[in-house]
Design a protein around this motif. Structure first.
Motif, short mmCIF file in Angstrom:
data_model
loop_
_atom_site.label_atom_id
_atom_site.label_comp_id
_atom_site.label_asym_id
_atom_site.label_seq_id
_atom_site.Cartn_x
_atom_site.Cartn_y
_atom_site.Cartn_z
N VAL A 1 116.18 -50.74 135.43
CA VAL A 1 116.94 -51.96 135.17
C VAL A 1 118.41 -51.58 134.98
N SER A 2 119.25 -52.56 134.75
CA SER A 2 120.67 -52.29 134.60
C SER A 2 120.99 -51.78 133.19
N ARG A 3 122.11 -51.07 133.06
CA ARG A 3 122.53 -50.58 131.74
C ARG A 3 122.86 -51.75 130.82
N GLU A 4 123.38 -52.85 131.39
CA GLU A 4 123.74 -54.00 130.57
C GLU A 4 122.52 -54.59 129.87
N ILE A 5 121.39 -54.67 130.57
CA ILE A 5 120.17 -55.21 129.97
C ILE A 5 119.71 -54.34 128.81
N VAL A 6 119.73 -53.02 129.01
CA VAL A 6 119.34 -52.10 127.95
C VAL A 6 120.30 -52.19 126.78
N GLY A 7 121.60 -52.24 127.09
CA GLY A 7 122.62 -52.31 126.04
C GLY A 7 122.48 -53.54 125.17
N LYS A 8 122.20 -54.68 125.78
CA LYS A 8 122.05 -55.92 125.01
C LYS A 8 120.85 -55.84 124.08
N GLN A 9 119.73 -55.28 124.57
CA GLN A 9 118.54 -55.20 123.73
C GLN A 9 118.74 -54.22 122.58
N LEU A 10 119.37 -53.09 122.86
CA LEU A 10 119.63 -52.12 121.80
C LEU A 10 120.58 -52.70 120.75
N ALA A 11 121.53 -53.52 121.19
CA ALA A 11 122.44 -54.14 120.24
C ALA A 11 121.68 -55.09 119.30
N VAL A 12 120.70 -55.83 119.84
CA VAL A 12 119.87 -56.71 119.01
C VAL A 12 119.10 -55.89 117.99
N TRP A 13 118.51 -54.77 118.44
CA TRP A 13 117.74 -53.92 117.53
C TRP A 13 118.62 -53.24 116.50
N ARG A 14 119.86 -52.95 116.87
CA ARG A 14 120.79 -52.36 115.90
C ARG A 14 121.09 -53.36 114.79
N GLU A 15 121.32 -54.61 115.17
CA GLU A 15 121.59 -55.64 114.17
C GLU A 15 120.38 -55.86 113.27
N ALA A 16 119.19 -55.65 113.80
CA ALA A 16 117.96 -55.84 113.01
C ALA A 16 117.61 -54.60 112.19
N GLY A 17 118.40 -53.54 112.31
CA GLY A 17 118.14 -52.33 111.55
C GLY A 17 117.03 -51.46 112.11
N ILE A 18 116.68 -51.67 113.37
CA ILE A 18 115.60 -50.90 114.00
C ILE A 18 116.11 -49.58 114.56
N VAL A 19 117.33 -49.59 115.11
CA VAL A 19 117.92 -48.37 115.67
C VAL A 19 119.38 -48.27 115.23
N ALA A 20 119.91 -47.06 115.30
CA ALA A 20 121.34 -46.82 115.14
C ALA A 20 121.83 -46.18 116.43
N LEU A 21 123.02 -46.57 116.87
CA LEU A 21 123.53 -46.12 118.16
C LEU A 21 124.80 -45.31 117.99
N GLY A 22 124.95 -44.29 118.84
CA GLY A 22 126.16 -43.49 118.90
C GLY A 22 126.42 -43.09 120.33
N ARG A 23 127.42 -42.27 120.55
CA ARG A 23 127.71 -41.81 121.90
C ARG A 23 126.60 -40.87 122.36
N ARG A 24 125.87 -41.29 123.39
CA ARG A 24 124.73 -40.53 123.92
C ARG A 24 123.75 -40.17 122.80
N ARG A 25 123.55 -41.10 121.88
CA ARG A 25 122.64 -40.84 120.76
C ARG A 25 121.98 -42.15 120.32
#
Length: 244
Positions: free
Chosen positions: A199-223
């Motif tokens: 899939v596209s990077r944008e689709i993955v990025g949007k979902q990870l952003a939702v999970w970050r706001e929910a406290g499920i994941v933390a995101l960093g540069r290539r992390r």
């Protein structure tokens, strides 16, 4: 440049490549030494092609340090990541056994040191050890099941569920989190995750952003750090249901 295995023997010892691998873990120390007499080390930089699809299956590779992506390309030129092999893992078994061309390509995900065992030498070794050959067959069946699961997932599961499954699969080596232990962290980019799902990077990025706001994941540069693995597992179990 290829050099004799003895140059890198300390590297191999630190990763216990053969002792920990399901294919060769039952070998005695003497058998392992015999097998490695003709082994070589190949050093590759990030982005280097280890082999391309349809290249001759001339040998088996093992990751000593770094990591390697197994990739295929569609007719439209889109690249899909089938698997990621880290230190302590072997790859290239299919072409090694049937003598046909490589079924997929392999690209260094980062600077890596790879063990290489030539096809003729390894097959001669395995002919005298049927039990090791049986373990190889079992591994190939597991790889085939994984490919089937990837196809089924892309057909029947939503992208959030597929993404959750991929992240959980990548951190399978971690034990349940305890307060004294750090949360599992993947050194991977959003683009690489997108390539694994097709899939596209944008689709993955949007979902990870939702999970970050929910406290499920933390995101960093290539992390990507998994803060709430149970939430991802609940999403997988629920199929279409889960954090959006």
């Amino acid at each position: 440049m290829l050099t004799r295995f003895l140059v890198g023997v300390m590297i191999l010892g630190s990763h216990d490549l053969f002792r920990l691998h399901p294919l060769f873990g039952a070998l005695t120390d003497g058998e392992t030494r015999e097998l490695l007499k003709c082994a070589l080390i190949k050093r590759v930089a990030a982005g280097d092609v280890v082999f391309r699809k349809d290249d001759p299956g001339d040998g088996l590779y093992g990751v000593l340090t770094g990591s390697v992506l197994i990739v295929v390309e569609s007719l439209e030129g889109k690249e899909l990541v089938l698997n990621k092999h880290d230190a302590g893992e072997l790859f290239g078994e299919i072409a090694l056994l049937d003598g046909e061309g490589r079924s997929a390509g392999a690209i260094a995900h980062e600077a890596s040191e790879l063990l290489f065992l030539g096809r003729d030498n390894l097959l001669a070794f395995l002919r005298a050890r049927p039990k090791a050959m049986i373990r190889i067959i079992a591994l190939l069946c597991a790889r085939l099941r994984r490919s089937t699961n990837l196809f089924e997932d892309s057909t029947f599961l939503s992208v959030p569920t597929r993404l959750a499954k991929q992240i959980v699969a990548l951190i399978q080596g971690y034990q349940p989190r305890e307060q004294s232990k750090p949360a599992p962290t993947l050194n991977i980019s959003q683009m690489e995750l997108a390539r694994m799902l097709g899939v596209s990077r944008e689709i993955v990025g949007k979902q990870l952003a939702v999970w970050r706001e929910a406290g499920i994941v933390a995101l960093g540069r290539r992390r990507l750090t998994v803060l709430d693995g149970r939430a991802l597992e609940q999403l997988i179990a629920g199929g279409q249901r889960g954090p959006r």
